[in-house]
Scaffold this motif. Structure first.
Motif, mmCIF file in Angstrom:
data_model
loop_
_atom_site.group_PDB
_atom_site.id
_atom_site.type_symbol
_atom_site.label_atom_id
_atom_site.label_comp_id
_atom_site.label_asym_id
_atom_site.label_seq_id
_atom_site.Cartn_x
_atom_site.Cartn_y
_atom_site.Cartn_z
ATOM 1 N N ALA A 1 7.668 -1.508 -2.775
ATOM 2 C CA ALA A 1 7.539 -3.171 -2.013
ATOM 3 C C ALA A 1 6.339 -3.207 -2.791
ATOM 4 N N LYS A 2 6.446 -5.140 -3.487
ATOM 5 C CA LYS A 2 5.534 -5.673 -3.969
ATOM 6 C C LYS A 2 5.165 -6.760 -4.158
ATOM 7 N N TYR A 3 4.750 -7.833 -2.870
ATOM 8 C CA TYR A 3 4.699 -9.308 -2.279
ATOM 9 C C TYR A 3 3.398 -9.341 -1.724
ATOM 10 N N ALA A 4 3.581 -10.743 -2.284
ATOM 11 C CA ALA A 4 2.522 -11.753 -1.510
ATOM 12 C C ALA A 4 3.477 -13.052 -0.559
ATOM 13 N N PHE A 5 2.608 -13.341 -0.169
ATOM 14 C CA PHE A 5 2.886 -14.881 0.985
ATOM 15 C C PHE A 5 1.885 -15.506 1.762
ATOM 16 N N THR B 1 12.481 1.544 -5.426
ATOM 17 C CA THR B 1 11.223 0.560 -6.016
ATOM 18 C C THR B 1 10.211 0.672 -4.931
ATOM 19 N N GLN C 1 -1.980 -15.135 5.616
ATOM 20 C CA GLN C 1 -1.939 -14.536 4.402
ATOM 21 C C GLN C 1 -1.853 -12.972 4.119
ATOM 22 N N GLU C 2 -0.374 -12.809 3.046
ATOM 23 C CA GLU C 2 -0.409 -10.880 3.302
ATOM 24 C C GLU C 2 0.174 -11.164 1.771
ATOM 25 N N ALA C 3 -0.158 -9.270 1.459
ATOM 26 C CA ALA C 3 0.497 -9.274 0.042
ATOM 27 C C ALA C 3 -0.129 -7.731 0.151
ATOM 28 N N ARG C 4 1.505 -7.190 -0.324
ATOM 29 C CA ARG C 4 1.785 -5.772 -0.569
ATOM 30 C C ARG C 4 1.803 -5.708 -1.888
ATOM 31 N N ASP C 5 1.558 -3.998 -1.998
ATOM 32 C CA ASP C 5 1.546 -3.708 -3.442
ATOM 33 C C ASP C 5 1.965 -1.880 -3.004
ATOM 34 N N THR D 1 -1.358 -2.753 1.474
ATOM 35 C CA THR D 1 -0.733 -3.983 2.106
ATOM 36 C C THR D 1 -2.264 -4.414 3.639
#
Length: 135
Positions: free
Chosen positions: A40-44, A38, A60-64, A68
């Motif tokens: 990677a998809k996240y945000a923090f 799958t 702060q970071e976001a990845r899809d 990134t």
């Protein structure tokens, strides 16, 4: 004699026992076989601001998938605020844009002129007379 036979049989049973080492787990084997994963998809986001220690930073970071993007800020010891905005775009790698807000301020004891005007002087020797107890 019975003890020797018993120990021999016990050792043979241990050698023949199947503890599951080296045999792949059927669940993990299926995921390796398919080769699919799958994306990677996240945000923090987090931040710290502590007036007693002067710590002031956030991230702060976001990845899809392979894309990134993020930003983090740090309050530097000289008083400026450093802001790093970055992107990571698949094979293009990490690209950062660094900016500074404010003017660097140093205490007088750290100014360049005070370092240049100082001369090295070795410490004065200290001599003790009498017994070691009176030090």
């Amino acid at each position: 004699m019975n003890t020797k036979v018993f120990l021999l049989l016990a050792m043979a049973a241990l050698a023949a026992a199947d503890f599951g080492y080296g045999r792949p787990d059927s669940r993990s084997f299926e995921s390796y076989e398919s080769g699919e994963s799958t994306e990677a998809k996240y945000a923090f986001q987090w931040s710290v601001e502590d007036d007693s220690t002067g710590n002031d930073f956030d991230h702060q970071e976001a990845r899809d998938g392979d894309d990134t993007h993020g930003v983090y800020t740090v309050r530097l010891p000289d008083g400026r605020l450093q802001t790093v905005t970055y992107i990571v775009d698949g094979d293009d790698g990490y690209v950062a844009d660094v900016k500074y807000d404010g003017v660097a301020r140093y205490p007088d004891s750290y100014s360049r002129e005070s370092f240049e005007s100082r001369e090295y002087r070795p410490p004065r020797p200290a001599y003790y007379y009498g017994s070691n107890e009176s030090k």
